[in-house]
Enzyme design. Structure first.
Site, PDB file in Angstrom:
ATOM      1  N   CYS A 145       0.824  -1.212   0.000  1.00  0.00           N
ATOM      2  CA  CYS A 145       0.000   0.000   0.000  1.00  0.00           C
ATOM      3  C   CYS A 145       0.864   1.271   0.000  1.00  0.00           C
ATOM      4  O   CYS A 145       0.684   2.155  -0.844  1.00  0.00           O
ATOM      5  CB  CYS A 145      -0.955  -0.013   1.189  1.00  0.00           C
ATOM      6  SG  CYS A 145      -0.186  -0.449   2.761  1.00  0.00           S
TER       7      CYS A 145
HETATM    8  N1  NAP Z   1      -4.840  -3.935   4.689  1.00  0.00           N
HETATM    9  C1  NAP Z   1      -4.239  -3.278   3.720  1.00  0.00           C
HETATM   10  O1  NAP Z   1      -4.399  -2.064   3.577  1.00  0.00           O
HETATM   11  C2  NAP Z   1      -3.325  -4.000   2.761  1.00  0.00           C
HETATM   12  C3  NAP Z   1      -2.810  -3.265   1.679  1.00  0.00           C
HETATM   13  C4  NAP Z   1      -1.960  -3.901   0.767  1.00  0.00           C
HETATM   14  C5  NAP Z   1      -1.635  -5.232   0.951  1.00  0.00           C
HETATM   15  N2  NAP Z   1      -2.132  -5.917   2.010  1.00  0.00           N
HETATM   16  C6  NAP Z   1      -1.749  -7.323   2.131  1.00  0.00           C
HETATM   17  O2  NAP Z   1      -2.885  -8.130   1.825  1.00  0.00           O
HETATM   18  C7  NAP Z   1      -2.847  -9.326   2.588  1.00  0.00           C
HETATM   19  C8  NAP Z   1      -4.137  -9.429   3.401  1.00  0.00           C
HETATM   20  O3  NAP Z   1      -4.213  -8.295   4.261  1.00  0.00           O
HETATM   21  P1  NAP Z   1      -5.527  -7.920   5.089  1.00  0.00           P
HETATM   22  O4  NAP Z   1      -5.340  -6.537   5.551  1.00  0.00           O
HETATM   23  O5  NAP Z   1      -6.739  -8.280   4.331  1.00  0.00           O
HETATM   24  O6  NAP Z   1      -5.330  -8.891   6.360  1.00  0.00           O
HETATM   25  P2  NAP Z   1      -6.450  -9.480   7.343  1.00  0.00           P
HETATM   26  O7  NAP Z   1      -7.616  -8.566   7.406  1.00  0.00           O
HETATM   27  O8  NAP Z   1      -5.747  -9.812   8.597  1.00  0.00           O
HETATM   28  O9  NAP Z   1      -6.905 -10.845   6.620  1.00  0.00           O
HETATM   29  C9  NAP Z   1      -5.998 -11.912   6.441  1.00  0.00           C
HETATM   30  C10 NAP Z   1      -6.698 -13.098   5.796  1.00  0.00           C
HETATM   31  O10 NAP Z   1      -5.752 -14.184   5.686  1.00  0.00           O
HETATM   32  C11 NAP Z   1      -6.219 -15.302   6.457  1.00  0.00           C
HETATM   33  N3  NAP Z   1      -5.095 -15.961   7.133  1.00  0.00           N
HETATM   34  C12 NAP Z   1      -4.296 -15.427   8.093  1.00  0.00           C
HETATM   35  N4  NAP Z   1      -3.342 -16.314   8.453  1.00  0.00           N
HETATM   36  C13 NAP Z   1      -3.560 -17.434   7.719  1.00  0.00           C
HETATM   37  C14 NAP Z   1      -2.928 -18.706   7.653  1.00  0.00           C
HETATM   38  N5  NAP Z   1      -1.851 -18.997   8.399  1.00  0.00           N
HETATM   39  N6  NAP Z   1      -3.417 -19.622   6.781  1.00  0.00           N
HETATM   40  C15 NAP Z   1      -4.480 -19.331   6.014  1.00  0.00           C
HETATM   41  N7  NAP Z   1      -5.143 -18.153   6.042  1.00  0.00           N
HETATM   42  C16 NAP Z   1      -4.681 -17.205   6.880  1.00  0.00           C
HETATM   43  C17 NAP Z   1      -7.185 -14.704   7.453  1.00  0.00           C
HETATM   44  O11 NAP Z   1      -8.057 -15.730   7.858  1.00  0.00           O
HETATM   45  P3  NAP Z   1      -8.690 -15.771   9.357  1.00  0.00           P
HETATM   46  O12 NAP Z   1      -9.880 -14.851   9.310  1.00  0.00           O
HETATM   47  O13 NAP Z   1      -9.036 -17.203   9.523  1.00  0.00           O
HETATM   48  O14 NAP Z   1      -7.614 -15.287  10.288  1.00  0.00           O
HETATM   49  C18 NAP Z   1      -7.868 -13.623   6.613  1.00  0.00           C
HETATM   50  O15 NAP Z   1      -8.817 -14.182   5.733  1.00  0.00           O
HETATM   51  C19 NAP Z   1      -1.588  -9.244   3.471  1.00  0.00           C
HETATM   52  O16 NAP Z   1      -0.529  -9.923   2.853  1.00  0.00           O
HETATM   53  C20 NAP Z   1      -1.320  -7.743   3.514  1.00  0.00           C
HETATM   54  O17 NAP Z   1       0.040  -7.447   3.741  1.00  0.00           O
HETATM   55  C21 NAP Z   1      -2.976  -5.337   2.913  1.00  0.00           C
END
Ligand code: NAP
Length: 335
Positions: A145
């Site tokens: 991001c």
């Molecule tokens: N948030 C942002 O602004 C943003 C921006 C750019 C990139 N990203 C990237 O996008 C990705 C997702 O981010 P997010 O913000 O959406 O995170 P999040 O809200 O914490 O969601 C993470 C997802 O991954 C699942 N997960 C976590 N650990 C896991 C494991 N060991 N095995 C299988 N599934 C697992 C979670 O499932 P559960 O619900 O079961 O925990 C949830 O569905 C990350 O790599 C992050 O760095 C995020």
């Protein structure tokens, strides 16, 4: 025209939900298949959703042609080889496929890369800048991001070798809390964050080497970035203030004003933009001020849309030959 099926891995998280929100109203998408390690109805995880969408286990086979991975780094690369093997186009939102070199990934994330073969074929997904590479690609590393907010305005300057490599590129960014993901953590509780803000990850945040890697690759020389992020008490949005020195101010000014003239979702603006100007959209707004060769660029994005899921949808549009902004709202929520 027949629409396609797409799958979203990690549907219970913030970017997974944002993908669902955007893809559900995408004109070329017929079905969105949701997957997670926790399964059940989408409304079990998002009580505001009045739909019967089901989240199914990762292992369940499906006939989607594009898979979006909204998973943490290291988890994505467990799934990617099989998805590529099944002939799907893969767009990964984690950091697993952002570096063309496994050594940089390993130095930055402290784990070894388990899929170096696919890593070397992955394309870095800034759709307006790496368009031709993305068109022919099967695997896209969707940018971080903060790097998105910095690289979009700076890449044209880097490409023309206008950024003076004898000086640092200093980046000062502020992000809304959703950038940290949905998982609960003590320091992210409302009373600890509200009405206050602080820096974190000073000069050692993982997005610093990502910015350096891409900028230097495009410039063909070593550009050094020094990055300080902050979390501010709002749910969405990133504002980045970027200080650097150029070699030719007239060329730099012209490029900053003109380069994205044709791009529908990137705009140079005269005014100082605010995160509210882009909320809920895939738009990036930026402006600049300069005194001679000293420049400051200020850019804003919605971290969950342009910083993650919206840019991922735009990458799908480029890969599939759809209109670049298909399915992406053009007007921000206001106020
Ligand atoms: N948030 C942002 O602004 C943003 C921006 C750019 C990139 N990203 C990237 O996008 C990705 C997702 O981010 P997010 O913000 O959406 O995170 P999040 O809200 O914490 O969601 C993470 C997802 O991954 C699942 N997960 C976590 N650990 C896991 C494991 N060991 N095995 C299988 N599934 C697992 C979670 O499932 P559960 O619900 O079961 O925990 C949830 O569905 C990350 O790599 C992050 O760095 C995020």
């Amino acid at each position: 025209v027949v629409g396609i099926k797409v799958s979203v891995y990690g549907a219970t998280g913030y970017t997974g939900y944002e993908l669902y929100r955007l893809l559900k109203s995408h004109p070329m998408v017929e079905e969105v298949i949701l997957k997670g390690r926790r399964t059940g109805r989408l409304s079990d995880f998002f009580p505001t959703v009045f739909e019967d969408a089901e989240i199914v286990p990762f292992e369940e086979e499906d006939d989607s042609s594009v898979a979006f991975l909204a998973l943490p780094h290291t988890v994505s690369m467990e799934h990617v080889p099989a998805l590529i093997g099944a002939g799907k186009k893969v767009i990964d939102l984690s950091a697993d496929y952002r570096f063309s070199d496994a050594k940089i990934y390993e130095a930055c994330y402290g784990v070894s890369h388990r899929d170096p073969a696919n890593l070397s074929r992955a394309v870095y997904g800034i759709p307006e800048f790496f368009t031709e590479d993305i068109k022919g690609s099967h695997l896209i590393g969707n940018p971080g991001c903060y790097p998105t907010s910095v690289l979009i305005p700076l890449l044209p300057l880097a490409h023309e070798r206008l950024i003076d490599e004898n000086f640092f590129v200093f980046v000062d960014s502020k992000s809304g809390i959703s950038g940290a993901g949905r998982k609960a953590r003590e320091n992210l509780h409302f009373p600890e964050l509200y009405d206050s803000f602080a820096a974190y990850g000073v000069w050692n945040h993982r997005h610093q080497p990502e910015m350096e890697h891409i900028l230097s690759k495009v410039a063909g020389c070593n550009l050094r970035v020094r990055f300080v992020p902050h979390l501010v008490p709002m749910s969405r949005g990133i504002l980045s203030t970027i200080y650097f020195r150029v070699k030719d101010e007239v060329k730099a000014m012209n490029l900053l004003v003109d380069f994205y003239e044709e791009a529908r979702m990137i705009s140079f603006v005269e005014k100082l933009p605010s995160t509210k100007d882009v909320r809920g959209t895939n738009n990036l707004l930026y402006t600049f001020r300069n005194e001679g060769k000293e420049f400051v660029v200020i850019s804003v994005i919605d971290n969950l849309v342009r910083g993650a899921s919206g840019q991922a949808v735009e990458n799908m549009n480029v890969v599939m030959g759809y209109e670049e902004s298909a399915g992406l709202p053009s007007l921000p929520l206001f106020p």
